[in-house]
Write a protein that holds these residues in place. Structure first.
Motif, PDB file in Angstrom:
ATOM      1  N   ILE A  21       7.020  11.877  -5.009  1.00 19.89           N
ATOM      2  CA  ILE A  21       7.534  11.187  -3.820  1.00 19.89           C
ATOM      3  C   ILE A  21       6.571  10.061  -3.462  1.00 19.89           C
ATOM      4  O   ILE A  21       5.423  10.038  -3.894  1.00 19.89           O
ATOM      5  CB  ILE A  21       7.706  12.138  -2.623  1.00 19.89           C
ATOM      6  CG1 ILE A  21       6.363  12.717  -2.183  1.00 19.89           C
ATOM      7  CG2 ILE A  21       8.692  13.249  -2.947  1.00 19.89           C
ATOM      8  CD1 ILE A  21       6.406  13.443  -0.856  1.00 19.89           C
ATOM      9  N   ASP A  22       7.063   9.105  -2.676  1.00 20.86           N
ATOM     10  CA  ASP A  22       6.197   8.020  -2.253  1.00 20.86           C
ATOM     11  C   ASP A  22       5.412   8.435  -1.009  1.00 20.86           C
ATOM     12  O   ASP A  22       5.821   9.313  -0.257  1.00 20.86           O
ATOM     13  CB  ASP A  22       6.997   6.748  -1.993  1.00 20.86           C
ATOM     14  CG  ASP A  22       8.067   6.924  -0.929  1.00 20.86           C
ATOM     15  OD1 ASP A  22       8.531   8.051  -0.761  1.00 20.86           O
ATOM     16  OD2 ASP A  22       8.427   5.933  -0.279  1.00 20.86           O
ATOM     17  N   TYR A  23       4.266   7.808  -0.832  1.00 23.99           N
ATOM     18  CA  TYR A  23       3.485   8.047   0.381  1.00 23.99           C
ATOM     19  C   TYR A  23       2.734   6.764   0.704  1.00 23.99           C
ATOM     20  O   TYR A  23       2.561   5.878  -0.146  1.00 23.99           O
ATOM     21  CB  TYR A  23       2.508   9.213   0.205  1.00 23.99           C
ATOM     22  CG  TYR A  23       1.219   8.834  -0.483  1.00 23.99           C
ATOM     23  CD1 TYR A  23       0.051   8.600   0.250  1.00 23.99           C
ATOM     24  CD2 TYR A  23       1.174   8.667  -1.861  1.00 23.99           C
ATOM     25  CE1 TYR A  23      -1.124   8.232  -0.373  1.00 23.99           C
ATOM     26  CE2 TYR A  23       0.002   8.293  -2.497  1.00 23.99           C
ATOM     27  CZ  TYR A  23      -1.132   8.077  -1.754  1.00 23.99           C
ATOM     28  OH  TYR A  23      -2.291   7.702  -2.375  1.00 23.99           O
ATOM     29  N   THR A  24       2.300   6.656   1.939  1.00 21.56           N
ATOM     30  CA  THR A  24       1.475   5.535   2.377  1.00 21.56           C
ATOM     31  C   THR A  24       0.176   6.092   2.942  1.00 21.56           C
ATOM     32  O   THR A  24       0.116   7.270   3.322  1.00 21.56           O
ATOM     33  CB  THR A  24       2.200   4.704   3.455  1.00 21.56           C
ATOM     34  OG1 THR A  24       2.566   5.566   4.534  1.00 21.56           O
ATOM     35  CG2 THR A  24       3.460   4.050   2.888  1.00 21.56           C
ATOM     36  N   PRO A  25      -0.885   5.297   2.995  1.00 22.36           N
ATOM     37  CA  PRO A  25      -2.194   5.822   3.415  1.00 22.36           C
ATOM     38  C   PRO A  25      -2.188   6.497   4.780  1.00 22.36           C
ATOM     39  O   PRO A  25      -2.908   7.470   4.989  1.00 22.36           O
ATOM     40  CB  PRO A  25      -3.089   4.577   3.404  1.00 22.36           C
ATOM     41  CG  PRO A  25      -2.468   3.675   2.394  1.00 22.36           C
ATOM     42  CD  PRO A  25      -0.985   3.890   2.536  1.00 22.36           C
ATOM     43  N   ASP A  26      -1.389   5.973   5.726  1.00 26.77           N
ATOM     44  CA  ASP A  26      -1.355   6.581   7.056  1.00 26.77           C
ATOM     45  C   ASP A  26      -0.122   7.451   7.262  1.00 26.77           C
ATOM     46  O   ASP A  26       0.153   7.900   8.371  1.00 26.77           O
ATOM     47  CB  ASP A  26      -1.428   5.508   8.150  1.00 26.77           C
ATOM     48  CG  ASP A  26      -0.265   4.521   8.074  1.00 26.77           C
ATOM     49  OD1 ASP A  26       0.615   4.701   7.196  1.00 26.77           O
ATOM     50  OD2 ASP A  26      -0.227   3.585   8.888  1.00 26.77           O
ATOM     51  N   THR A  76      12.323  -8.310   2.408  1.00 30.76           N
ATOM     52  CA  THR A  76      11.876  -7.210   3.261  1.00 30.76           C
ATOM     53  C   THR A  76      11.370  -6.068   2.391  1.00 30.76           C
ATOM     54  O   THR A  76      11.977  -5.739   1.368  1.00 30.76           O
ATOM     55  CB  THR A  76      13.040  -6.696   4.141  1.00 30.76           C
ATOM     56  OG1 THR A  76      13.503  -7.771   4.964  1.00 30.76           O
ATOM     57  CG2 THR A  76      12.586  -5.544   5.029  1.00 30.76           C
ATOM     58  N   VAL A  77      10.254  -5.484   2.786  1.00 31.70           N
ATOM     59  CA  VAL A  77       9.686  -4.326   2.084  1.00 31.70           C
ATOM     60  C   VAL A  77      10.045  -3.062   2.845  1.00 31.70           C
ATOM     61  O   VAL A  77       9.941  -3.025   4.075  1.00 31.70           O
ATOM     62  CB  VAL A  77       8.146  -4.452   1.978  1.00 31.70           C
ATOM     63  CG1 VAL A  77       7.555  -3.220   1.293  1.00 31.70           C
ATOM     64  CG2 VAL A  77       7.777  -5.720   1.219  1.00 31.70           C
ATOM     65  N   ALA A  78      10.471  -2.019   2.129  1.00 30.82           N
ATOM     66  CA  ALA A  78      10.881  -0.777   2.794  1.00 30.82           C
ATOM     67  C   ALA A  78      10.363   0.435   2.040  1.00 30.82           C
ATOM     68  O   ALA A  78      10.620   0.595   0.853  1.00 30.82           O
ATOM     69  CB  ALA A  78      12.401  -0.706   2.907  1.00 30.82           C
ATOM     70  N   SER A  79       9.613   1.276   2.737  1.00 31.55           N
ATOM     71  CA  SER A  79       9.145   2.545   2.185  1.00 31.55           C
ATOM     72  C   SER A  79       9.138   3.596   3.289  1.00 31.55           C
ATOM     73  O   SER A  79       8.597   3.348   4.354  1.00 31.55           O
ATOM     74  CB  SER A  79       7.719   2.410   1.628  1.00 31.55           C
ATOM     75  OG  SER A  79       7.185   3.688   1.328  1.00 31.55           O
ATOM     76  N   PRO A  80       9.754   4.769   3.060  1.00 37.13           N
ATOM     77  CA  PRO A  80       9.720   5.806   4.090  1.00 37.13           C
ATOM     78  C   PRO A  80       8.362   6.464   4.237  1.00 37.13           C
ATOM     79  O   PRO A  80       8.089   7.136   5.213  1.00 37.13           O
ATOM     80  CB  PRO A  80      10.774   6.809   3.621  1.00 37.13           C
ATOM     81  CG  PRO A  80      10.823   6.630   2.140  1.00 37.13           C
ATOM     82  CD  PRO A  80      10.557   5.176   1.892  1.00 37.13           C
ATOM     83  N   GLY A  81       7.485   6.297   3.248  1.00 37.80           N
ATOM     84  CA  GLY A  81       6.142   6.840   3.370  1.00 37.80           C
ATOM     85  C   GLY A  81       6.058   8.342   3.193  1.00 37.80           C
ATOM     86  O   GLY A  81       5.177   8.998   3.718  1.00 37.80           O
ATOM     87  N   GLY A  82       7.019   8.933   2.471  1.00 39.37           N
ATOM     88  CA  GLY A  82       6.957  10.355   2.209  1.00 39.37           C
ATOM     89  C   GLY A  82       7.412  11.196   3.366  1.00 39.37           C
ATOM     90  O   GLY A  82       7.258  12.406   3.367  1.00 39.37           O
ATOM     91  N   PRO A 108       0.813  -1.214   0.000  1.00 42.87           N
ATOM     92  CA  PRO A 108       0.000   0.000   0.000  1.00 42.87           C
ATOM     93  C   PRO A 108       0.848   1.268   0.000  1.00 42.87           C
ATOM     94  O   PRO A 108       0.967   1.970   1.003  1.00 42.87           O
ATOM     95  CB  PRO A 108      -0.827  -0.133   1.285  1.00 42.87           C
ATOM     96  CG  PRO A 108       0.062  -0.920   2.201  1.00 42.87           C
ATOM     97  CD  PRO A 108       0.808  -1.877   1.325  1.00 42.87           C
ATOM     98  N   ALA A 109       1.467   1.538  -1.144  1.00 41.63           N
ATOM     99  CA  ALA A 109       2.269   2.758  -1.298  1.00 41.63           C
ATOM    100  C   ALA A 109       1.907   3.391  -2.627  1.00 41.63           C
ATOM    101  O   ALA A 109       1.590   2.682  -3.591  1.00 41.63           O
ATOM    102  CB  ALA A 109       3.759   2.439  -1.250  1.00 41.63           C
TER     103      ALA A 109
END
Length: 260
Positions: A229-234, A254-260, A139-140
């Motif tokens: 940029i990347d973002y995540t719902p929360d 492993t999944v890695a996202s800074p979420g914006g 979910p990104a």
């Protein structure tokens, strides 16, 4: 290290800010609450009007992106890592485990398969597509972000000034090359790829900045750019195992996202 000052503009901002402060102090962080006058004294160019003060941590900081990438590159070279640029990820090679799950054994690319027992899935705004290639729903998404740099001014000739955040408006600023760098995203904008500057929203953010930092009024714009940029719902980071649709884990991934 320059410090973070997160402003409270509304009553709700202050309530959530003080809750955040309590949590930070409970974990041992040297966080304090500054009233409006104290915040203006700490940030120097910040007006004491238009906000209710905010939370401050003096040890927070920012990075210089080109220097950061160079540092990673040098560290990788020193560790013997082989960097393959312009080599697309096309999928994972896996094998079943005794428990009925999957274990990664390689990464597929147009140039062939790379044997490996460990994979880090990242990819910024394209992370969802990367996950799809791996059979994983991540979910990104992608959002437009704008960064601007104002011309130099004597008021910004300082050895240090905190990075200031007006979270309610999605605005932040800090010193940069003798001027002021500020960035923002529009929380009401439909997510997607950044293709151009939204000048109407830029003027809105510029007016907001001028209200909080009056010295910026009338200063010339030296640089402006937009990027996806990347973002995540929360708006929180993702860092954890790769989960298949049935809930099982792909071991080694492993999944890695800074979420914006």
């Amino acid at each position: 290290e320059l410090g973070y000052l997160i402003l409270a503009v509304t009553e709700d901002d202050e309530r959530s800010g003080r809750e955040r402060l309590t949590m930070q102090q409970a974990t041992g962080l040297d966080a304090v609450w500054l009233d409006a006058d104290q915040a203006a004294e700490t940030a120097i160019t910040l007006s004491p009007n238009g906000h209710r003060g905010g939370s401050y941590i003096g040890t927070d900081g920012a990075i210089d992106p080109p220097r950061n990438v160079l540092a990673y590159s040098l560290a990788m070279r020193a560790a013997g890592v082989e960097l393959r640029e312009r080599t697309a990820f096309t999928g994972l090679r896996t094998e079943p485990t005794a428990g009925g799950g999957q274990r990664v054994t390689g990464v597929h690319t147009p140039a062939g398969t790379i044997d490996t027992e460990r994979v880090l899935l990242t990819g910024g705004p394209s992370l969802r597509a990367v996950g799809k290639l791996a059979g994983v729903r991540i979910p990104a998404g992608a959002a437009r972000h704008t960064v601007c740099v104002l011309e130099p001014h004597p008021a910004f000739d300082l050895p240090r000034m905190p990075m200031v955040f007006d979270i309610g408006e999605g605005l932040y600023w800090r010193l940069e090359e003798g001027g002021l760098l500020f960035g923002y995203s529009d929380p009401d904008e439909t997510p997607g790829e950044a293709r151009q500057i939204d000048w109407a929203f830029h003027e809105r953010m510029r007016a907001r900045l001028e209200g909080l930092v009056p010295v910026t009024t009338g200063l010339g714009l030296r640089k402006i750019w937009v990027a996806t940029i990347d973002y995540t719902p929360d708006h929180m980071p993702i860092l954890g195992p790769a989960l298949l649709p049935d809930g099982s884990v792909i071991e080694g991934v492993t999944v890695a996202s800074p979420g914006g």
